[in-house]
Write an enzyme that holds these catalytic residues in place. Structure first.
Site: not given
Length: 649
Positions: A336, A530, A534
Site C-alpha cells: 500500500d 498499515d 487495508d
C-alpha cells in the site's frame, strides 16, 4: 512440540499455553545439575578407590553403584512418567540402555552413560529456557505498582492490576508504564524499544499515546488509562509470541507423526543385534544410547525459539511459525502507498479555488464537511484550518463513503469533499486542469452540486523505502508492486522514485483485493499495509505484514506478521531471517540424521563403545544447539546502527 529428548518434556514446560517460568526452568536445571555433580563425584570416586586401594574392591563397587543410581534416577523418572500416560518415546531407549548396563553389572559404565546424557538434558534445558527467558524479559516489563491520582489530587500506590479505564496515574522519569494510556499532562522522551525494536526514543506530549512496558525517560507525566491487562499492546505482543512458540512447522508435525513408530523399531533392531552378536550387550547398550535422536528432535525447536526471539527483539511479531517459514518463499511484494511507503502524514500543498471563490471560503467548507472524519486528508485539512484560524461550521447529515469522500449539509447547502472521479460520477463538472497539481493527491470541494475548487496534498516518501525495495530485489523477490487510492499520476511518480515494478492507482479497497488475487495466480504474494484501511487486502495475501502495529488492535489481528514500528528495513530482515532459519533447520536435520544413522550402523558392527556413544550424543546435541543460536544475532547490524545514530545526536 510434544516430547523432546531423554527426560525433558516441553509440553509440561509450556502447559496451558504459557512459557516456562524462569524460576521453574532454573530450578529443574539446578536439580539435575545437583544429581550430575553428586553422581559424577561418586563414579569418579569409584575409579580413585580402585586405583589407590585395590585391596578394597567392595568400597569401589558401592561408590560406583550409588553414583550410577543417582545419575540414572532423573532419566528413570521421566521414562516411568511416559509409561504412566501410555507414551513410549525417546526416554525409554536411554532408560533401557542404562538398565542393560546395570544388568551386566557394568556400574561405572552405566554411571558414565547416565552422566553424559544428564549433562545433555541440562544443557538443552538451560538453552531452551534461556531463549524463552529472553522473550519473557520482553513481556515482563510491566511494573506491578502504579501511582494512582486521587480525587483530591494526592497519589496512592496501588497494584497495576487494580487500575481501571479512565483512572489517572503519574509516571516518573525512569519508570515503565504499567498500562496503555493517553498523556494528559507533561511531556517526555519515551523508550519504546521493548515493543518496536527501535533504540531511538520518541518524544511524547499531551494527547499522545503511551504503551505498557515502555520506559519514561526524561519528564514526569500524567496518563489517563485507556487499556489494561491483556488488552494492552504488550498483552497483544505476548499473545502473538505465545502463539508462535506453540505453533508447529510442517517438519515438526511430520516428526511427531512418526515418532511413535521409532522406539519400537529401535527395540526390534536391538533384539536383532543381540541375537546375531551372540548376546553382546555392549553393542545393544551402544545402539540404544546412540539411537536416541536428540539432535534430530532439537533441530527445529531450537531454531524456531532463536528465530522468534530475534524477531521479537526487532519488533517483528509472528503469529505462527509457518508464516515465518512462508516468508522465504515469497516472490512478489504488494505495498500500500499511504502510511506504508510514505509517511502517511498528508499536508495541504496547494489550494485552487474556482473563479469567484475565496481560498478561505473553500477551506471553511472543506474543513466543515471533513470535521468528523479520521481520514488522513481530513486531518490535513483540519490541521491547516486550525493553523490559519478558520472555525469549523457545524453541519448535519454527515455521511462518509469509504475510499471516496464525505457529504454533509453545511449552512443549509449540500456539500461534497472527495475524489474528483467520484464527484464526476455524481454529475459535478470537473473542469479544472489537474496537471497543475501533478504528483499530488487531489480532492475536490463542491457546494450545491457545483465545484468550488480543489486541494492538493503531498505525502513524504519514507527515507528507507527505496533501500528496502532494492534489498528485496537483491534477496530474490521478482516483483515489487504498489496499490493506492491516489490518482495514477501520483502513483506513477512514487513508483518511479522507488523503483516499483508495477502499480495501480485510483484503487478502492475492493480493487486492492482484486489486484492481489490476480497476482496470486502466478506467485506467492505478501501484502504490506498499515493494517487499518487495508484489512481486506491483508487477508487476501498469502502472507500479510501490518506496519505501525503498536497500539493498533486491528493491525495485530488482521496480519500474519506485525511490525511494531514504521521501519521498512525490517521487511528484508524478515526475509533474511526466514531463509536463515530454514537453512539452519536443514543443516540441523541433516547432521542429526547422519549422526543417528551412522551411529546405529557403527554400533551394530561393534565399532563404538557405550561411553563413546554417550559422549557423541552430548556433542551432537551441543552442535545443533549452538548452530541454532546463531539466529539470535540476526539484525544486530540495524540495532547497532540505530544505537550509533542515537549517540551521535
Amino acid at each position: 512440540m510434544s516430547v523432546c529428548i531423554c527426560g525433558h518434556d516441553h509440553t509440561e514446560d509450556a502447559k496451558n499455553g504459557e512459557l516456562m517460568s524462569e524460576g521453574r526452568g532454573h530450578g529443574r536445571s539446578m536439580g539435575r545439575a545437583a544429581f550430575a555433580a553428586v553422581g559424577g563425584f561418586l563414579v569418579l570416586n569409584s575409579f580413585l578407590l580402585e586405583w589407590f586401594f585395590p585391596e578394597q574392591p567392595f568400597a569401589s563397587e558401592v561408590s560406583a553403584v550409588i553414583g550410577a543410581i543417582v545419575l540414572a534416577l532423573p532419566i528413570f523418572i521421566a521414562a516411568v512418567r511416559d509409561l504412566c500416560v501410555g507414551r513410549v518415546y525417546m526416554n525409554e531407549l536411554v532408560a533401557l540402555a542404562i538398565l542393560a548396563a546395570f544388568a551386566g553389572q557394568e556400574f561405572r559404565e552405566a554411571g558414565i552413560i547416565s552422566f553424559f546424557l544428564l549433562i545433555t538434558i541440562i544443557i538443552e534445558t538451560r538453552t531452551a529456557s534461556g531463549a524463552q527467558r529472553s522473550i519473557e524479559e520482553l513481556l515482563r516489563l510491566t511494573p506491578h505498582d502504579a501511582h494512582k491520582k486521587n480525587a483530591d489530587g494526592t497519589y496512592t500506590d496501588v497494584e497495576a492490576a487494580e487500575l481501571s479505564i479512565g483512572d489517572v496515574i503519574s509516571v516518573r522519569p525512569g519508570e515503565n508504564f504499567p498500562v496503555d494510556g493517553e498523556i494528559i499532562e507533561g511531556q517526555s522522551a519515551v523508550n519504546q524499544a521493548s515493543i518496536t525494536g527501535e533504540s531511538l526514543p520518541v518524544d511524547k506530549a499531551v494527547g499522545d499515546e503511551v504503551y505498557a512496558g515502555t520506559q519514561n525517560l526524561s519528564g514526569g507525566i500524567e496518563v489517563r488509562v485507556t487499556k489494561i491487562g491483556d488488552d494492552t499492546t504488550l498483552g497483544k505482543v505476548k499473545e502473538m509470541i505465545l502463539a508462535a512458540e506453540s505453533s508447529k512447522s510442517p517438519i515438526v508435525r511430520l516428526i511427531d507423526k512418526y515418532a511413535a513408530f521409532y522406539t519400537p523399531t529401535i527395540l526390534m533392531l536391538a533384539m536383532l543385534t543381540w541375537w546375531f552378536s551372540d548376546g553382546d550387550m555392549n553393542r545393544v547398550i551402544t545402539l540404544l544410547v546412540i539411537a536416541c535422536p536428540c539432535a534430530v528432535v532439537l533441530a527445529t525447536p531450537t531454531a524456531v525459539v532463536a528465530a522468534v526471539a530475534a524477531a521479537a527483539r526487532l519488533g517483528i511479531l509472528i503469529k505462527n511459525i509457518t508464516h515465518l517459514e512462508l516468508a522465504s518463499k515469497i516472490k512478489t511484494f504488494v505495498f500500500d502507498k499511504t502510511g506504508t511507503l510514505t509517511e502517511g502524514e498528508l499536508a495541504v500543498a496547494k489550494i485552487r479555488p474556482v473563479e469567484g471563490v475565496e481560498p478561505a471560503e473553500l477551506l471553511l467548507v472543506a474543513a466543515s464537511v471533513e470535521s468528523r472524519s479520521n481520514h488522513p486528508t481530513a486531518l490535513a485539512i483540519l490541521r491547516l484550518a486550525k493553523e490559519v484560524g478558520i472555525k469549523v461550521t457545524e453541519g448535519t447529515d454527515y455521511e462518509e463513503v469509504h475510499g471516496k469522500g464525505v457529504t454533509a449539509n453545511i449552512g443549509g447547502a449540500p456539500c461534497v469533499v472527495g475524489r474528483t472521479k467520484w464527484m464526476a460520477e455524481q454529475g459535478i463538472v470537473i473542469d479544472q486542469d489537474e496537471t497543475e497539481v501533478i504528483g499530488m493527491s487531489v480532492v475536490g470541494i463542491a457546494r450545491n452540486g457545483k465545484l468550488m475548487g480543489m486541494l492538493g496534498f503531498r505525502d513524504k516518501i519514507r527515507p528507507e523505502a527505496a533501500e528496502t525495495i532494492k534489498e528485496l530485489k537483491a534477496a530474490g523477490i521478482r516483483q515489487c508492486a504498489m496499490v493506492t487510492g491516489d490518482r495514477a499520476a501520483v502513483a506513477s511518480e512514487v513508483a518511479k522514485t522507488l523503483g516499483i515494478d508495477d502499480f495501480q492507482g485510483d484503487c478502492l479497497p475492493e480493487g486492492k483485493v482484486e489486484y492481489v488475487e490476480n497476482v496470486k495466480k502466478d506467485s506467492l504474494v505478501a501484502f504490506v499495509g498499515d493494517g487499518v484501511n487495508d484489512a481486506p487486502a491483508l487477508a487476501a495475501g498469502n502472507l500479510s505484514i501490518a506496519m505501525r502495529a503498536i497500539g493498533s488492535d486491528i493491525a495485530i489481528n488482521s496480519a500474519s506478521i506485525a511490525l511494531m514500528n514504521n521501519d521498512l528495513r525490517r521487511i528484508p530482515l524478515l526475509i533474511a531471517l526466514s531463509k536463515k532459519m530454514s537453512s539452519v533447520i536443514s543443516q540441523n536435520l541433516a547432521f542429526g540424521m547422519i549422526f543417528v544413522v551412522g551411529g546405529i550402523i557403527l554400533s551394530v558392527f561393534g565399532e563404538l563403545t557405550p561411553v563413546v556413544a554417550a559422549i557423541f550424543h552430548t556433542v551432537s546435541t551441543l552442535i545443533v544447539i549452538f548452530n541454532s543460536a546463531r539466529l539470535v544475532r540476526t539484525g544486530e547490524n540495524i540495532t547497532l546502527a540505530e544505537s550509533q545514530q542515537e549517540q551521535t545526536k
